[in-house]
Structures are given as structure tokens and as C-alpha cells.
Enzyme design. Structure first.
Site, PDB file in Angstrom:
ATOM      1  N   ASP A  64       0.875  -1.169   0.000  1.00  0.00           N
ATOM      2  CA  ASP A  64       0.000   0.000   0.000  1.00  0.00           C
ATOM      3  C   ASP A  64       0.914   1.220   0.000  1.00  0.00           C
ATOM      4  O   ASP A  64       1.504   1.570   1.021  1.00  0.00           O
ATOM      5  CB  ASP A  64      -0.890  -0.005   1.243  1.00  0.00           C
ATOM      6  CG  ASP A  64      -1.793   1.224   1.337  1.00  0.00           C
ATOM      7  OD1 ASP A  64      -1.663   2.138   0.490  1.00  0.00           O
ATOM      8  OD2 ASP A  64      -2.631   1.275   2.265  1.00  0.00           O
ATOM      9  N   TYR A 157      -8.799  13.613  -7.830  1.00  0.00           N
ATOM     10  CA  TYR A 157      -7.851  12.895  -8.682  1.00  0.00           C
ATOM     11  C   TYR A 157      -7.050  13.884  -9.521  1.00  0.00           C
ATOM     12  O   TYR A 157      -5.817  13.806  -9.598  1.00  0.00           O
ATOM     13  CB  TYR A 157      -8.602  11.916  -9.581  1.00  0.00           C
ATOM     14  CG  TYR A 157      -7.737  11.220 -10.611  1.00  0.00           C
ATOM     15  CD1 TYR A 157      -7.021  10.066 -10.274  1.00  0.00           C
ATOM     16  CD2 TYR A 157      -7.641  11.692 -11.913  1.00  0.00           C
ATOM     17  CE1 TYR A 157      -6.234   9.414 -11.214  1.00  0.00           C
ATOM     18  CE2 TYR A 157      -6.858  11.047 -12.859  1.00  0.00           C
ATOM     19  CZ  TYR A 157      -6.155   9.916 -12.504  1.00  0.00           C
ATOM     20  OH  TYR A 157      -5.374   9.284 -13.436  1.00  0.00           O
TER      21      TYR A 157
END
Length: 250
Positions: A64, A157
Site C-alpha cells: 500500500d 484525482y
């Protein structure tokens, strides 16, 4: 490359699917040993196993990237298994289509932690190792959205990818004198499952608005990565290569 030397090692984050998978395949086909790094452990393992039977070593790593300690473990594991790292491709990303004014603090934090923090941490951790070795190639996957403010894939984003472009420049400046180049690629809408899922019925309208009249090719983006990752790309750093079908001209 000298035949007696081991094949270079490339680490690709978010490498188990989509664009990341295409990049992994391209680098592996070009002679790299590849570390497929992804949160999707099973998919990463399946891809690595598939590639290893017909070429250089490929290995899967569960990571991660939003956690710096996990990125540090990734580097340590790759060095223990493969002995070196010459190429890093920061492709891991979180996308979330959400109306701009409805993005919550938690959603903003989640996207930023993966897209910006993950890229920044990896540039720090792997960039330090590459600088010590005197050689490295880092390629960050940015986005057209980070250049033109597009919100189809989420305003958070787009913001994160704009920040990736700035991070690319600062790391390029920092590492240039030590043999490490840092560049970005900003794809426009690609012919990918992610784009098709996000846009749904709006896909035809999007394609109609692209000057070249078609979606981009993930294989071509992977070719761009391979070019920037090559030893011959030594004079290119701090750059952003666009592939957006004419949607953003500069």
C-alpha cells in the site's frame, strides 16, 4: 548491456492491472526483471508467475504505497530478492468519480494519500537508493486531468495528478547530478476498462470531442515508459510527455 551483467530491475506500482499491467509486460519483454507491486496480491502473483515462465524473473509484492513504511519494506524486499533496482514506475492510483462540490474530506484524503503521497514516498525511498548507486530512472504516471483541470475522474484525482507533476520537477532537480532521471507521462483518456467504467454512456461523447477521434493506447503509453526508463534517456529529466489525442496542447 553486457551479457555477463544481470538484467536491470524495474519496480512498477499498481502493476497488477490496467495500465500498470501493460507497463510490466512491456518492461519484462524488453529484458527487465520486474517487481509487480500492488495491493491486489493475487492478481500481482498471477501476473508475475505468468511472466517468469517465459523470460526474466518477475516477482509479486503486496504494498500500500500510501504508507511510507510499506514503501520502505518494498525496497528492502526487492533488494533482498533481486539485488538491485534501476527503474521505478509510480503508477499506483486511486480514481473516484464524484461531483466536485460533493467530495468529502475522507475521500480527498484517500485519493491524495495514494496518488500524491505514494508517489512522493516512492521517489524519496527509491530515489535515495538510486542516488547512492549513481544511476536510476523514475517515471511517474500523471494525467491530462492534472494539466487541464478535468473532473470526469474526480476533482481530487485531478488535483493529485497536478501535484505529481510538481513533485516530478522537484525530484528531477534534486537527483539529476547523481545519475537519476525523474520524468512524468500524462495520458489522456485511454482505451481501458477503467475509462469505460467511469464514463459509461458518456464514452461516445468523449471520443467525439478528442481531436484525433479515438481513445489512447495503453500499449503506447507503456512504450513511452520503456523509452524514458532506458539508459539512453539520460538527457531527459523533469519532463512531462503528453499523450492526449490533442485535448491539451502546449
Amino acid at each position: 548491456m553486457n551479457a555477463a551483467m544481470p538484467a536491470p530491475v524495474a519496480v512498477v506500482t499498481g502493476g497488477a492491472s490496467g495500465l500498470g499491467r501493460e507497463i510490466v509486460r512491456r518492461l519484462h519483454a524488453g529484458g527487465h526483471r520486474v517487481a509487480v507491486a500492488d495491493v491486489a496480491a493475487e492478481a500481482a502473483t498471477a501476473l508475475a508467475d505468468e511472466l517468469s515462465v517465459r523470460g526474466p524473473d518477475a516477482r509479486a509484492y503486496t504494498v500500500d504505497v500510501s504508507e511510507r513504511a510499506a514503501v520502505e519494506r518494498l525496497l528492502a524486499d526487492v533488494l533482498a530478492d533481486l539485488g538491485s533496482v534501476e527503474v521505478l514506475v509510480n503508477n499506483a492510483a486511486r480514481t473516484q468519480a464524484r461531483p466536485l462540490l460533493e467530495i468529502t474530506p475522507d475521500e480527498l484524503d484517500e485519493v491524495m494519500r495514494v496518488n500524491l503521497n505514494g508517489t512522493f514516498f516512492a521517489c524519496q525511498v527509491f530515489g535515495t537508493r538510486m542516488a547512492e548507486a549513481g544511476y536510476g530512472r523514475i517515471v511517474n504516471i500523471a494525467s491530462l486531468a492534472g494539466q487541464n483541470g478535468g473532473t470526469a475522474t474526480g476533482g481530487h484525482y485531478a488535483s493529485s495528478k497536478g501535484a505529481v507533476l510538481s513533485a516530478t520537477k522537484v525530484f528531477a532537480r534534486e537527483l539529476a547530478a547523481r545519475g537519476v532521471t525523474v520524468n512524468a507521462i500524462s495520458p489522456g483518456p485511454q482505451d481501458s476498462p477503467m475509462v469505460r467504467d467511469l464514463l459509461g454512456d458518456g464514452l461516445d461523447a468523449l471520443v467525439a470531442g478528442v481531436p484525433v477521434g479515438r481513445l489512447g493506447s495503453m500499449r503506447f503509453i507503456a512504450d513511452m515508459v520503456a523509452l524514458l526508463a532506458s539508459p539512453d534517456a539520460a538527457s531527459v529529466t523533469g519532463a512531462c510527455w503528453d499523450a492526449n489525442g490533442g485535448l491539451y496542447l502546449r
